[in-house]
Design an enzyme around this catalytic site. Structure first.
Site, mmCIF file in Angstrom:
data_model
loop_
_atom_site.group_PDB
_atom_site.id
_atom_site.type_symbol
_atom_site.label_atom_id
_atom_site.label_comp_id
_atom_site.label_asym_id
_atom_site.label_seq_id
_atom_site.Cartn_x
_atom_site.Cartn_y
_atom_site.Cartn_z
ATOM 1 N N GLU A 99 11.501 3.626 5.978
ATOM 2 C CA GLU A 99 11.211 5.029 5.649
ATOM 3 C C GLU A 99 10.686 5.808 6.859
ATOM 4 O OE1 GLU A 99 12.414 5.891 3.000
ATOM 5 O OE2 GLU A 99 12.203 4.332 1.479
ATOM 6 N N HIS A 123 3.065 6.057 1.697
ATOM 7 C CA HIS A 123 4.028 5.860 0.608
ATOM 8 C C HIS A 123 3.639 4.623 -0.185
ATOM 9 C CE1 HIS A 123 7.629 5.311 -1.693
ATOM 10 N NE2 HIS A 123 8.049 4.267 -1.003
ATOM 11 N N HIS A 179 10.591 5.681 -8.302
ATOM 12 C CA HIS A 179 10.358 4.942 -7.056
ATOM 13 C C HIS A 179 8.875 4.907 -6.661
ATOM 14 C CE1 HIS A 179 11.796 3.981 -2.710
ATOM 15 N NE2 HIS A 179 10.517 3.702 -2.831
ATOM 16 N N HIS A 239 3.850 2.564 -4.379
ATOM 17 C CA HIS A 239 4.617 2.404 -5.622
ATOM 18 C C HIS A 239 3.653 2.273 -6.809
ATOM 19 C CE1 HIS A 239 8.335 0.449 -3.382
ATOM 20 N NE2 HIS A 239 8.111 1.699 -3.016
ATOM 21 N N GLU A 263 -11.368 17.246 -11.872
ATOM 22 C CA GLU A 263 -11.406 17.371 -10.412
ATOM 23 C C GLU A 263 -10.022 17.458 -9.771
ATOM 24 O OE1 GLU A 263 -14.439 15.602 -8.165
ATOM 25 O OE2 GLU A 263 -15.606 17.014 -9.338
HETATM 26 P P1 13P Z 1 9.954 -1.037 4.031
HETATM 27 O O1 13P Z 1 9.631 -2.486 3.797
HETATM 28 O O2 13P Z 1 11.171 -0.859 4.917
HETATM 29 O O3 13P Z 1 8.753 -0.267 4.503
HETATM 30 O O4 13P Z 1 10.409 -0.416 2.629
HETATM 31 C C1 13P Z 1 9.556 -0.459 1.519
HETATM 32 C C2 13P Z 1 9.742 0.714 0.621
HETATM 33 O O5 13P Z 1 8.867 0.992 -0.170
HETATM 34 C C3 13P Z 1 10.974 1.538 0.721
HETATM 35 O O6 13P Z 1 10.877 2.733 0.035
HETATM 36 ZN ZN ZN Z 2 9.290 2.645 -1.558
#
Ligand code: 13P
Ligand code: ZN
Length: 275
Positions: free
Chosen positions: A116, A140, A211, A142, A170
């Protein structure tokens, strides 16, 4: 100074570990990047190499030419960063065209920066300009509850913003600009990077449908805290929706306006619609 002892590297490692313990980073899920300050890179320059080849970023970030970033490796697990940082994270330098990067430290067992990287660097470019240089962290993750909501809420900024704001008093103070939503896209390339960075011109949070989530902030505490707040709010919404289909009571637009006045934040009127 030894690179691994530098406070910005220690802060980065701690954030990876905190994120793993929140259950936001199954396997290699998620990635983190930090735009290193000039005095910080200067303090560790003895350990930086200039031998690795330049590689294409896959997009152009002329606003970041000559900048250095600390980044997680592609396919590397957040849970392993604290055990062996040099094998799982790296320092990359962006060249003078903003088209290429090279690894200057780390990933000692091989590998490349996160897949990413285009999204991280395009978000950094947008946020650097929008924040007058203050934002340095792109994260980023999940988180399960945010992802769950992308199956049951309309994929609209105004719906996600308002629902998340309503779940904790808040929230509008922590993310007053709101939350952007990127519809489902193939990850890891330029298209999703362009779509996300477009939203980052306005928001500090972008949800990736089915995602995960991207957050931007000034430092590790603020950026981790932002992800934490958004995900906790999403968790409350999942609980509320699981208990009954409609809310018996909630925070009303007039109350959001009162909150905004007392906490000195500006909430866009378009998110304070009557339902
Ligand atoms: P990477 O292992 O390449 O960082 O990818 C993980 C991910 O969350 C892709 O969206
Ligand atoms: Zn991801």
């Amino acid at each position: 100074m030894k690179l691994l002892e530098a406070p910005f590297v220690q802060g980065f490692i701690r954030m990876c570990d905190d994120g793993f313990h929140q259950n936001w980073h199954e396997r290699n899920g998620g990635n983190l990047s930090y735009r290193i300050k000039s005095e910080e890179i200067e303090s560790v320059k003895e350990e930086l190499s200039r031998d690795k080849p330049w590689q294409p970023i896959g997009t152009g970030v002329p606003g970041l030419k000559g900048e250095y970033f600390l980044v997680t490796g592609s396919g590397k697990y957040f849970r392993n960063v604290i055990l062996d940082p040099a094998a799982n994270i790296c320092v990359v330098e962006v060249d003078e065209t903003g088209e290429n990067y090279r690894i200057c430290w780390g990933l000692v067992d091989g590998g490349r920066p996160t897949s990413e990287l285009p999204s991280h660097l395009m978000n950094h470019e947008v946020k650097k300009a929008a924040s007058g240089g203050r934002h340095r962290v792109i994260y980023h993750a999940h988180p399960a509850n945010i992802i769950a909501l992308t199956f049951v809420l309309p994929l609209e900024d105004k719906v996600f913003t308002r629902e998340l704001w309503e779940m904790a008093t808040e929230c509008p103070v922590v993310f007053p600009a709101g939350v952007g939503v990127v519809g489902w896209m193939v990850p890891g390339g330029r298209d999703i990077a362009v779509a996300t960075s477009e939203l980052m011109k306005r928001y500090d949070v972008a949800v990736w449908t089915h995602h995960g989530c991207f957050c931007s902030g000034e430092d590790f505490d603020l950026t981790f805290g932002l992800m934490h707040t958004v995900e906790k709010s999403a968790e409350i919404l999942v609980k509320v929706m699981s208990i009954r289909p409609d809310k018996l009571q909630t925070i009303r637009p007039r109350e959001f306006r009162d909150l905004a006045a007392d906490f000195h934040v500006t909430l866009p009127e378009e998110f304070l619609f009557e339902k």
